[in-house]
Enzyme design. Structure first.
Site, short mmCIF file in Angstrom:
data_model
loop_
_atom_site.label_atom_id
_atom_site.label_comp_id
_atom_site.label_asym_id
_atom_site.label_seq_id
_atom_site.Cartn_x
_atom_site.Cartn_y
_atom_site.Cartn_z
N GLY A 69 -16.66 5.91 -4.45
CA GLY A 69 -15.74 6.58 -3.53
C GLY A 69 -15.49 5.77 -2.27
O GLY A 69 -15.09 6.31 -1.24
N ASP B 82 -4.65 0.67 -9.55
CA ASP B 82 -6.07 0.38 -9.68
C ASP B 82 -6.48 0.08 -11.12
O ASP B 82 -7.21 -0.88 -11.39
CB ASP B 82 -6.91 1.57 -9.16
CG ASP B 82 -6.52 1.95 -7.73
OD1 ASP B 82 -5.89 1.12 -7.05
OD2 ASP B 82 -6.84 3.08 -7.32
N GLU C 253 0.84 -1.21 0.00
CA GLU C 253 0.00 0.00 0.00
C GLU C 253 0.87 1.26 0.00
O GLU C 253 1.84 1.35 0.75
CB GLU C 253 -0.91 -0.02 1.23
CG GLU C 253 -2.25 0.60 0.99
CD GLU C 253 -3.09 -0.19 0.00
OE1 GLU C 253 -3.05 0.14 -1.21
OE2 GLU C 253 -3.78 -1.12 0.41
N HIS C 254 0.47 2.20 -0.84
CA HIS C 254 1.23 3.45 -1.02
C HIS C 254 2.65 3.15 -1.49
O HIS C 254 3.59 3.84 -1.12
CB HIS C 254 1.22 4.29 0.26
CG HIS C 254 -0.13 4.92 0.50
ND1 HIS C 254 -0.52 6.09 -0.11
CD2 HIS C 254 -1.18 4.52 1.23
CE1 HIS C 254 -1.77 6.38 0.26
NE2 HIS C 254 -2.20 5.43 1.08
N ASP D 263 2.88 2.08 -5.01
CA ASP D 263 2.88 2.16 -6.49
C ASP D 263 3.54 3.44 -7.00
O ASP D 263 4.34 3.40 -7.93
CB ASP D 263 1.48 1.93 -7.10
CG ASP D 263 0.39 2.90 -6.69
OD1 ASP D 263 0.63 3.75 -5.80
OD2 ASP D 263 -0.73 2.81 -7.26
C1 GLA Z 1 -5.23 4.75 -4.19
C2 GLA Z 1 -4.52 5.03 -5.51
C3 GLA Z 1 -3.55 3.91 -5.86
C4 GLA Z 1 -2.61 3.62 -4.68
C5 GLA Z 1 -3.41 3.44 -3.39
C6 GLA Z 1 -2.52 3.28 -2.19
O1 GLA Z 1 -6.06 3.63 -4.33
O2 GLA Z 1 -5.45 5.14 -6.56
O3 GLA Z 1 -2.81 4.24 -7.00
O4 GLA Z 1 -1.65 4.63 -4.54
O5 GLA Z 1 -4.28 4.53 -3.16
O6 GLA Z 1 -1.79 2.10 -2.28
#
Ligand code: GLA
Length: 387
Positions: free
Chosen positions: A122, A174, A33-34, A36
């Site tokens: 959302g 995503d 997570e966080h 990419d």
């Molecule tokens: C959101 C962003 C993704 C990624 C996540 C955290 O979903 O769209 O690109 O950065 O946060 O992992």
């Protein structure tokens, strides 16, 4: 939500039958997570919640977009004129994708389009990526140009639509999973080289639960962009192009040498630790060690909560309620954070009990419901056979 109902609604909205339909799934990220936008690794799955789009080609160059989530109000977009952001804002994702396909040289034709979706809007399950990808596929199908844009390029094009038309500086995860997901598999994506490895995620004894805080937080809000900036500043302070290049000992050393201050250090420690955890998670998944996989998920949550500071009370409450329940392997927030959903990996026999315990704890604390559903890893986006 189902295709037959969408076909009926299409007929009554546009006065003619739909010629075809596509689907694009939402996603949850299992771990990574966080990472990419730090050129790191992510391990998402496509989920059973999805966006459907029915369409019929038009002979002119006008695309009509309508969504059942927006009262089926028709939003016209003229492909022959410059495409810009406008009201209603939900259609900006569609405008951005149409603009991107045209810029990529795809010869689009007009079309009537109707969307329906059961990805909570959302809600941290990438409803926007599902809408972008569904738009892209529908426009390509209507133009008879299926496959004209390679999967990785299509993901980037949809990401750019989100940046430029929705003002959300998201990473590439995503859109990539919505396009390239595979049924029964998680997808390890190297966000630097764009390399993809599909890893089996189909243990019949396991279940993945998704618990929705119903706290909504747009990533176009400042907190996400701020984290991105902090990571880039950290990387620069360490002489790296991205935090992907920095491991935990290097982050630790940078603190000791005064190259990072304490708050900067926490952000970098999360990213370096999370990348290491993601690679470990893939390894233990291959070994069928779901307990260890779950522990890595939980460690990811702790790091996101304490070091990266993107969790919230509701997400922490779900994780805290889930972890002591027998049969739970691990739990964590998923996606950007500040709300949205948490995921729980557990033994399938315990799914109902875990659901009840989390929902009771959540209701007692926050006085409202916490919807929970189970999802397998599903396939990425594609055309649907008409019924
Ligand atoms: C959101 C962003 C993704 C990624 C996540 C955290 O979903 O769209 O690109 O950065 O946060 O992992």
């Amino acid at each position: 939500m189902n295709l037959r109902a969408l076909q009926r609604d299409f007929q009554s909205l546009y006065g003619r039958p739909a010629a075809g339909a596509v689907r694009a799934p939402g996603r949850v990220n299992l771990i990574g997570e966080h990472t990419d936008y730090n050129d790191g690794f992510v391990l998402p799955i496509a989920i059973s919640r999805q966006t459907l789009a029915a369409y019929a080609r038009r002979d002119d160059r006008i695309v009509h977009f309508a969504s059942k989530q927006a009262e089926s109000q028709i939003v016209p977009v003229d492909l022959a004129a410059p495409i810009a952001r406008a009201e209603p804002t939900w259609a900006n994702y569609c405008r951005g994708v149409a603009a991107g396909l045209l810029a990529a040289g795809v010869e689009l034709t007009g079309a009537d389009v109707l969307f329906d979706s059961d990805v909570p809007l959302g809600g941290g399950l990438s409803s926007s990526a599902a809408l972008e990808v569904a738009t892209a596929l529908v426009l390509l199908e209507a133009a008879g140009a299926r496959g004209a844009v390679a999967a990785a390029d299509l993901a980037r094009l949809c990401q750019k639509a989100e940046h430029d038309f929705a003002g959300a500086p998201c990473g590439i995860m995503d859109q990539s999973i919505a396009i390239m997901g595979q049924a029964g598999r998680a997808m390890l994506l190297d966000c630097r080289g764009n390399e993809v490895r599909h890893v089996p995620f189909d243990d019949p004894d396991g279940v993945l639960l998704v618990a929705d805080t119903q706290v909504r937080h747009a990533i176009s809000g400042g907190a996400y962009a701020l984290r991105r900036q902090q990571c880039h500043a950290d990387a620069a302070a360490l002489g790296a192009k991205a935090l992907r290049e920095v491991d935990l000992p290097a982050v630790q050393a940078a603190l000791a040498e005064g190259k990072l201050d304490a708050p900067q250090f926490k952000r970098a420690r999360h990213v370096a630790g999370e990348i290491a955890r993601t690679l470990q998670a893939v390894q233990v998944l291959g070994e069928g060690d779901h307990k260890r996989f779950g522990q890595l998920m939980t460690a990811s949550h702790v790091s996101l909560r304490d070091d990266y500071e993107v969790s919230c009370e509701e997400l922490d409450a779900i994780v805290d309620a889930a972890l002591p329940v027998p049969g739970v392997h691990g739990a964590r927030m998923t996606g950007g954070g500040f709300g949205g959903c948490a995921i729980i990996l557990a033994h399938v026999s315990q799914a109902e009990r875990i659901t009840r315990i989390i929902q009771e704890a959540f209701a007692a604390r926050f006085g409202r419901r916490c919807p929970i559903f189970a999802t397998p890893a599903t396939a990425g986006a594609g055309p649907l056979a008409m019924e």
